[in-house]
Write an enzyme that holds these catalytic residues in place. Structure first.
Site, PDB file in Angstrom:
ATOM      1  N   LYS A  88     -15.451  29.948  17.532  1.00 35.28           N
ATOM      2  CA  LYS A  88     -16.725  29.368  16.814  1.00 35.28           C
ATOM      3  C   LYS A  88     -16.780  28.033  17.083  1.00 35.28           C
ATOM      4  CE  LYS A  88     -17.123  30.008  12.331  1.00 35.28           C
ATOM      5  NZ  LYS A  88     -17.364  28.617  11.553  1.00 35.28           N
ATOM      6  N   SER A  89     -15.860  27.030  17.046  1.00 36.47           N
ATOM      7  CA  SER A  89     -16.014  25.668  17.015  1.00 36.47           C
ATOM      8  C   SER A  89     -16.223  25.272  18.689  1.00 36.47           C
ATOM      9  CB  SER A  89     -14.605  25.115  16.704  1.00 36.47           C
ATOM     10  OG  SER A  89     -14.358  24.972  15.681  1.00 36.47           O
ATOM     11  N   SER A 115     -11.336  15.801   8.673  1.00 38.14           N
ATOM     12  CA  SER A 115     -12.565  16.682   9.238  1.00 38.14           C
ATOM     13  C   SER A 115     -12.833  16.368  10.537  1.00 38.14           C
ATOM     14  CB  SER A 115     -13.762  16.254   8.034  1.00 38.14           C
ATOM     15  OG  SER A 115     -14.596  17.162   8.722  1.00 38.14           O
ATOM     16  N   ASP A 170      -8.918  26.992   8.200  1.00 44.37           N
ATOM     17  CA  ASP A 170      -9.570  28.356   7.691  1.00 44.37           C
ATOM     18  C   ASP A 170      -8.626  29.298   7.391  1.00 44.37           C
ATOM     19  OD1 ASP A 170     -11.935  26.892   8.104  1.00 44.37           O
ATOM     20  OD2 ASP A 170     -12.170  27.226  10.093  1.00 44.37           O
ATOM     21  N   ARG A 220     -13.160  28.113  -1.662  1.00 44.27           N
ATOM     22  CA  ARG A 220     -12.073  29.059  -1.289  1.00 44.27           C
ATOM     23  C   ARG A 220     -10.835  29.026  -1.872  1.00 44.27           C
ATOM     24  NH1 ARG A 220     -13.103  28.694   5.111  1.00 44.27           N
ATOM     25  NH2 ARG A 220     -14.612  29.849   5.133  1.00 44.27           N
ATOM     26  N   GLY A 232     -21.853  24.835   8.170  1.00 43.96           N
ATOM     27  CA  GLY A 232     -21.411  23.613   8.119  1.00 43.96           C
ATOM     28  C   GLY A 232     -21.187  22.825   9.404  1.00 43.96           C
ATOM     29  N   LYS A 280     -15.823  24.511   1.486  1.00 44.97           N
ATOM     30  CA  LYS A 280     -15.943  25.476   2.555  1.00 44.97           C
ATOM     31  C   LYS A 280     -17.118  26.179   2.058  1.00 44.97           C
ATOM     32  CE  LYS A 280     -13.130  23.562   5.189  1.00 44.97           C
ATOM     33  NZ  LYS A 280     -13.381  22.787   6.334  1.00 44.97           N
TER      34      LYS A 280
HETATM   35  C1  S3P Z   1     -14.515  23.029  11.986  1.00 44.55           C
HETATM   36  C2  S3P Z   1     -13.752  22.212  11.576  1.00 44.55           C
HETATM   37  C3  S3P Z   1     -13.450  22.463   9.991  1.00 44.55           C
HETATM   38  C4  S3P Z   1     -13.267  24.051   9.731  1.00 44.55           C
HETATM   39  C5  S3P Z   1     -14.687  24.641  10.347  1.00 44.55           C
HETATM   40  C6  S3P Z   1     -14.848  24.313  11.791  1.00 44.55           C
HETATM   41  C7  S3P Z   1     -15.140  22.514  13.583  1.00 44.55           C
HETATM   42  O1  S3P Z   1     -14.084  22.019   9.056  1.00 44.55           O
HETATM   43  O2  S3P Z   1     -13.360  24.432   8.460  1.00 44.55           O
HETATM   44  O3  S3P Z   1     -14.611  26.014  10.078  1.00 44.55           O
HETATM   45  O4  S3P Z   1     -15.802  23.175  14.149  1.00 44.55           O
HETATM   46  O5  S3P Z   1     -15.015  21.303  13.534  1.00 44.55           O
HETATM   47  P1  S3P Z   1     -13.772  20.417   8.879  1.00 44.55           P
HETATM   48  O6  S3P Z   1     -13.742  19.548   9.933  1.00 44.55           O
HETATM   49  O7  S3P Z   1     -14.801  20.066   7.924  1.00 44.55           O
HETATM   50  O8  S3P Z   1     -12.581  20.625   7.866  1.00 44.55           O
END
Ligand code: S3P
Length: 435
Positions: A19-20, A165, A317, A348, A92, A344
């Site tokens: 996903k990222s 983050s 996650d 969570r 997010g 989250k």
């Molecule tokens: C993500 C970073 C994480 C993760 C999210 C995906 C990303 O959040 O929880 O599911 O793709 O950069 P944070 O960076 O806010 O912890």
């Protein structure tokens, strides 16, 4: 949906794309000059929101086949003002990364999301981004909807992260793409580095310097990003669900192929191994600048976990599903420093404790720690779980139900589509029983 106790699980499967990496692949290819081909793109709802937003900002995206996309970018600085509100749904990552991009374009835009996303904090991104000269207005408590008046004359940021983050770090780096001069981000605790890897892949000048106090990322502003094809690896955060299910259901053995194994993402696998889990990796290789391998899990008994706060970013996650593993392990586990889990897709930390408690697993939250008293075998089950619009709570509860003595009911599984389309049939193909 109800998850019934399952027999041994077996199979040889792939999980959807990371996903990222999928969000970043769309955003950066939309800013590159030329046409990028993306293979293995996650077509979950979160990423589709990013795709729709980048279209609304002027990029051309074409879907040729499942997971196979072509993106014609507009060039750095070339995003157009959107006609309408950008709705990022449950995501997010989409909302925060997009806010970074828009901050340094001379456009007005409004970003919103679903009820879960509208509760999540945005100020962690907008506060540093405001130093570029962009202006933001949002609801009380830094909540969406968020109005952005971006700047075409952006100043580069020099920011020391105050929260671990990757989303905030990435928002700053993406803003830095269209700032004059070098953007610097200092990261005391390393978080996933997919943005850094992909910026380099598209030709940006980016350096990472290790310091006594973490690392400093420096990005030269206004590069020409050039189209560069991307193969998205399988998402380790999705692979976690079938793999943990197999570790816990006696007699199971299964393989997930093509799993992304970026060391800043594999904290769960390290912790599970420290609990005695039989997890092995074969065919380690590098695909599209990211390490990938085939991961096999074999059931066995697990000892409790004691995890330090420092490991949290590398498995942020994965705590709900780790907690499920701890519920089956023999003895008391302590998972430390989980404060970030409160912001989250749902709270969570509370949701994970509630899903265990409802199913006869003793646990408590102590400060930011989660303490789980493992059953040393199949927990009772028989409870009802509220998923709170949170895909990972829903999937964790379904895995828990598969390894309990009595079925587990989950109130709403629709949000699984945000990150893991096909989760239910995939788990059924391995031997899970969901009705
Ligand atoms: C993500 C970073 C994480 C993760 C999210 C995906 C990303 O959040 O929880 O599911 O793709 O950069 P944070 O960076 O806010 O912890």
């Amino acid at each position: 949906m109800t998850a019934h106790p399952a027999g041994p699980l077996s199979g040889d499967v792939r999980v959807p794309g990371d996903k990222s990496i999928s969000h970043r692949a769309i955003m950066l290819s939309a800013l590159a000059v030329g046409q990028t081909r993306i293979a293995g793109l996650l077509e979950g709802e979160d990423v589709m929101r990013t795709a729709a937003a980048m279209r609304a900002l002027g990029a051309r995206l074409t879907r040729d086949a499942p997971g196979q996309w072509r993106v014609d970018g507009v060039g750095v600085g070339g995003l157009a003002e959107p006609d309408d509100v950008l709705d990022m749904g449950n995501s997010g990552t989409a909302a925060r990364l997009l806010t970074g991009l828009l901050a340094t374009h001379p456009v007005f835009a409004v970003v919103t999301g679903d009820a879960s996303l509208r509760r999540r904090p945005m100020a962690r991104a907008t506060e540093p981004l405001a130093q570029t000269g962009a202006r933001f207005a949002m609801r009380e408590g830094g909540r969406l909807p968020l109005a952005i008046a971006g700047t075409g004359e952006a100043l580069p940021l020099d920011h020391r992260m105050t929260v671990a983050s990757a989303q905030v770090k990435s928002a700053i780096l993406l803003a830095g793409l269209n700032a004059r001069g070098t953007t610097r981000v200092e990261e005391p605790v390393p978080t996933r580095d997919h943005t850094e890897n992909m910026l380099r892949h598209f030709g940006a000048e980016l350096t990472i310097t290790r310091t006594d106090d973490g690392r400093v990322i420096a990005l030269a502003g206004q590069p020409e990003l050039r189209a560069a094809d991307i193969a998205v690896p399988g998402d380790p955060s999705s692979a976690a669900f079938p793999l943990v299910a197999a570790l816990l259901a006696p007699g199971s053995r299964l393989t997930v192929r093509g799993v992304g194994l970026n060391p800043l993402r594999t904290g769960l696998f390290d912790v599970l191994r420290s609990m005695g889990a039989r997890l092995s990796v074969e065919n380690s290789r590098c695909e599209g600048g990211e390490p990938v391998g085939d991961v096999t899990a074999e059931a066995g008994t697990l000892t409790p976990a004691d995890t330090a706060a420092g490991i949290v970013p590398s498995m942020i996650d994965e705590f709900p599903i780790l907690a499920v593993a701890c519920a089956v392990a023999s003895g008391t586990s302590r998972l430390r420093g989980l404060g970030e889990l409160r912001v989250k897709e749902s709270d969570r930390l509370a949701g994970t404790a509630a899903l265990l408690t409802a199913n006869g697993v003793a646990c408590q939250i102590e400060g930011d720690d989660l303490v789980v008293h493992g059953a040393g075998g199949a927990p009772p089950g028989g409870g009802e779980v509220a998923s709170h619009m949170d895909h990972r709570l829903a999937m964790s509860a379904l895995v828990l139900g598969s390894v309990c003595r009595a079925p587990v009911l989950v109130d709403d599984t629709a949000f699984i589509e945000t990150s893991f389309p096909g989760f239910v049939p995939l788990m059924a193909s391995l031997g899970c029983r969901f009705t």
